[in-house]
Structures are given as C-alpha cells and as structure tokens.
Design a protein around this motif. Structure first.
Motif, PDB file in Angstrom:
ATOM      1  N   ASP A  68      -5.130  25.996  19.178  1.00  0.00           N
ATOM      2  CA  ASP A  68      -5.599  26.689  20.373  1.00  0.00           C
ATOM      3  C   ASP A  68      -7.083  27.048  20.266  1.00  0.00           C
ATOM      4  O   ASP A  68      -7.812  27.010  21.262  1.00  0.00           O
ATOM      5  N   SER A  69      -7.520  27.401  19.063  1.00  0.00           N
ATOM      6  CA  SER A  69      -8.929  27.761  18.877  1.00  0.00           C
ATOM      7  C   SER A  69      -9.846  26.610  19.247  1.00  0.00           C
ATOM      8  O   SER A  69     -10.866  26.797  19.923  1.00  0.00           O
ATOM      9  N   ALA A  70      -9.498  25.407  18.813  1.00  0.00           N
ATOM     10  CA  ALA A  70     -10.301  24.233  19.143  1.00  0.00           C
ATOM     11  C   ALA A  70     -10.294  23.976  20.650  1.00  0.00           C
ATOM     12  O   ALA A  70     -11.325  23.661  21.256  1.00  0.00           O
ATOM     13  N   ALA A  71      -9.109  24.107  21.252  1.00  0.00           N
ATOM     14  CA  ALA A  71      -9.009  23.909  22.698  1.00  0.00           C
ATOM     15  C   ALA A  71      -9.874  24.905  23.446  1.00  0.00           C
ATOM     16  O   ALA A  71     -10.537  24.556  24.434  1.00  0.00           O
ATOM     17  N   TRP A  72      -9.903  26.150  22.966  1.00  0.00           N
ATOM     18  CA  TRP A  72     -10.710  27.161  23.639  1.00  0.00           C
ATOM     19  C   TRP A  72     -12.205  26.937  23.465  1.00  0.00           C
ATOM     20  O   TRP A  72     -13.004  27.289  24.336  1.00  0.00           O
ATOM     21  N   VAL A  73     -12.601  26.335  22.349  1.00  0.00           N
ATOM     22  CA  VAL A  73     -14.013  25.937  22.218  1.00  0.00           C
ATOM     23  C   VAL A  73     -14.354  24.947  23.327  1.00  0.00           C
ATOM     24  O   VAL A  73     -15.380  25.078  24.006  1.00  0.00           O
ATOM     25  N   ALA A  74     -13.489  23.952  23.525  1.00  0.00           N
ATOM     26  CA  ALA A  74     -13.721  22.962  24.578  1.00  0.00           C
ATOM     27  C   ALA A  74     -13.714  23.607  25.961  1.00  0.00           C
ATOM     28  O   ALA A  74     -14.578  23.315  26.809  1.00  0.00           O
ATOM     29  N   ILE A  75     -12.756  24.501  26.200  1.00  0.00           N
ATOM     30  CA  ILE A  75     -12.656  25.170  27.506  1.00  0.00           C
ATOM     31  C   ILE A  75     -13.913  25.990  27.795  1.00  0.00           C
ATOM     32  O   ILE A  75     -14.482  25.928  28.896  1.00  0.00           O
ATOM     33  N   MET A  76     -14.364  26.744  26.801  1.00  0.00           N
ATOM     34  CA  MET A  76     -15.543  27.586  27.009  1.00  0.00           C
ATOM     35  C   MET A  76     -16.805  26.757  27.192  1.00  0.00           C
ATOM     36  O   MET A  76     -17.675  27.103  27.996  1.00  0.00           O
ATOM     37  N   LEU A  77     -16.916  25.649  26.458  1.00  0.00           N
ATOM     38  CA  LEU A  77     -18.069  24.759  26.661  1.00  0.00           C
ATOM     39  C   LEU A  77     -18.069  24.210  28.077  1.00  0.00           C
ATOM     40  O   LEU A  77     -19.119  24.119  28.728  1.00  0.00           O
ATOM     41  N   HIS A  78     -16.882  23.841  28.570  1.00  0.00           N
ATOM     42  CA  HIS A  78     -16.785  23.341  29.949  1.00  0.00           C
ATOM     43  C   HIS A  78     -17.167  24.428  30.952  1.00  0.00           C
ATOM     44  O   HIS A  78     -17.951  24.180  31.879  1.00  0.00           O
ATOM     45  N   GLU A  79     -16.621  25.619  30.778  1.00  0.00           N
ATOM     46  CA  GLU A  79     -16.855  26.688  31.753  1.00  0.00           C
ATOM     47  C   GLU A  79     -18.301  27.175  31.737  1.00  0.00           C
ATOM     48  O   GLU A  79     -18.835  27.553  32.784  1.00  0.00           O
ATOM     49  N   ARG A  80     -18.912  27.166  30.580  1.00  0.00           N
ATOM     50  CA  ARG A  80     -20.284  27.684  30.476  1.00  0.00           C
ATOM     51  C   ARG A  80     -21.349  26.641  30.817  1.00  0.00           C
ATOM     52  O   ARG A  80     -22.361  26.960  31.426  1.00  0.00           O
ATOM     53  N   TYR A  81     -21.127  25.392  30.388  1.00  0.00           N
ATOM     54  CA  TYR A  81     -22.231  24.426  30.432  1.00  0.00           C
ATOM     55  C   TYR A  81     -21.912  23.102  31.125  1.00  0.00           C
ATOM     56  O   TYR A  81     -22.814  22.290  31.325  1.00  0.00           O
ATOM     57  N   GLN A  82     -20.659  22.858  31.466  1.00  0.00           N
ATOM     58  CA  GLN A  82     -20.265  21.625  32.143  1.00  0.00           C
ATOM     59  C   GLN A  82     -20.926  20.376  31.530  1.00  0.00           C
ATOM     60  O   GLN A  82     -21.752  19.709  32.162  1.00  0.00           O
ATOM     61  N   PRO A  83     -20.609  20.056  30.283  1.00  0.00           N
ATOM     62  CA  PRO A  83     -21.199  18.863  29.658  1.00  0.00           C
ATOM     63  C   PRO A  83     -20.817  17.593  30.396  1.00  0.00           C
ATOM     64  O   PRO A  83     -19.876  17.581  31.199  1.00  0.00           O
TER      65      PRO A  83
END
Length: 224
Positions: A68-83
């Motif tokens: 879940d921690s890894a998934a949340w890194v991805a989720i937060m990167l998406h929500e903050r910066y939309q790579p």
C-alpha cells in the motif's frame, strides 16, 4: 551508560543522543543492490516524494514496490504533479493493495507491472534513466523512478538498553526525543512518529540537546 567504540575504548555518559537512523530497502536487480546506485546517486532513482516529487512534472514516472505504501507514493505523485505516465513495478511480487487503494490506482489509470526487474536502461552513470527491463521481456520506460520497498531501522543500540519501539521498529519518544530509558534520547529518522527529513533531524537534535542541558543545569542549581 557505558559505550564501547570500534577501537575497544569505553566511554561513560549520563545522557546519550542516538542518531543511528534508517536506510531505504534497495531493490535487488541482476543479483545485486548495487545495480541501482548510480541512478540513486544521480537522483533519476529517488526515495522521497516530499523532497523530490516535483521532479516528475512532465516525465514518465515509475514506482518500485508492491505494498500500500508504494501505491500511495504513486497516488500522491499523480494527485500532486500529474506526471506524463505512471507505472508501479512490483518486482516479481503480487500487489498487496487494500481495496480502497486499488480503486484509486485503477481510477488514476496507473499501470501495474508484476514481472521482476532484470535490468536498468540508462546512460551517463545514471544521469539519464531510460527505463527497466522486466523478466517477461517487456520494458517500462521511465525518466525518473521512486523506490518504495520499506526501511531498515537501525535500532539495535536502542533495543540493547530496552527502549520501547513501535510496530515498525522506530523508537518511541516524547516531544524532546526522550525515550522510555532515562537519559537516552533519539533524534532523526530513528524517532517514531516524526518526519524523515534532514532539517527536522537537526531540529530534533537541538531539542534533545537543550533538554539535556536543562537537566544538567537543574542538577547543579542550589536548593533555595
């Protein structure tokens, strides 16, 4: 406290501030954790989205991890910066995402690749990251990738004297860093329920040192 150093010399102390810290778990690629070091040193492979998440702007981005921690890194990167794109590489492990987390990953169209990573593609001693080769024969193209495989907590010295730790092994302290063992303080990443940043570690060390100084001054005060 009696502290024995690497030369075998023993030192006595009434107070100790422990700053042994933590280390991120590294992915083993091609039989070694060293494979990723050039990229980590060049920050094309990164570990802290708080410090360096902004680097993913406009870039193809990866996350290595299966929890879940890894998934949340991805989720937060998406929500903050939309790579530009976002892929979670579980490196041969089955994803261990909660139902709510998995729904967000799917909603954000974050790609998941479960095949093990067998190689890294890049140039200039890690300064340019092109992506990862998977055991399946597929490639994941990324410009920057975050590693989220957990932490190794260097708490051996704290455990040796019986300091209380949380379920992850971080040492429990009060707001000044004082542990459950009288006179033992902790500053930096080893401290439970604290931010893992170098500037917060400095601030914590000052708080602990000031608390120790106060205790020493109180001991020396005349009884009025």
């Amino acid at each position: 406290f009696q502290i024995t150093d690497s030369k075998g010399e023993t030192h006595e102390a009434k107070f100790v501030i422990l700053c042994t810290g933590v280390m991120d778990v590294q992915p083993e690629i091609g039989g070694s954790i060293e494979t990723i070091f050039d990229y980590a040193n060049a920050q094309t492979v990164d570990y802290c989205l708080i410090c360096d998440g902004h680097h993913v702007l406009g870039k193809k981005t990866g996350v290595i991890g299966h929890t879940d921690s890894a998934a949340w890194v991805a989720i937060m990167l998406h929500e903050r910066y939309q790579p530009k794109s976002l892929t979670i590489m579980t490196h041969g492990k089955s994803p261990e995402f909660s139902e709510a987390t998995a729904k967000l990953v799917a909603a954000y169209k974050i790609r998941i690749e479960s095949s093990a990573i067998v190689g890294i593609e890049g140039q200039e001693k890690g300064k340019v990251l092109k992506g990862f080769t998977l055991e399946s024969g597929e490639s994941v193209i990324t410009d920057i990738t975050f590693v989220s495989l957990g932490m190794i907590v260097y708490n051996e010295l704290a455990l040796e004297v019986g300091a209380a730790v949380d379920e992850r092994g971080f040492v429990k302290t009060d707001e000044k860093g004082h542990t459950s063992v009288s006179g033992l303080y902790v500053a930096g990443d080893l401290r439970a329920n604290a931010k893992k940043q170098i500037y917060t570690a400095w601030d914590q060390a000052v708080d602990s040192a000031n608390a120790i100084n106060q205790r020493l001054r109180i001991e020396k005060r005349p009884k009025l």
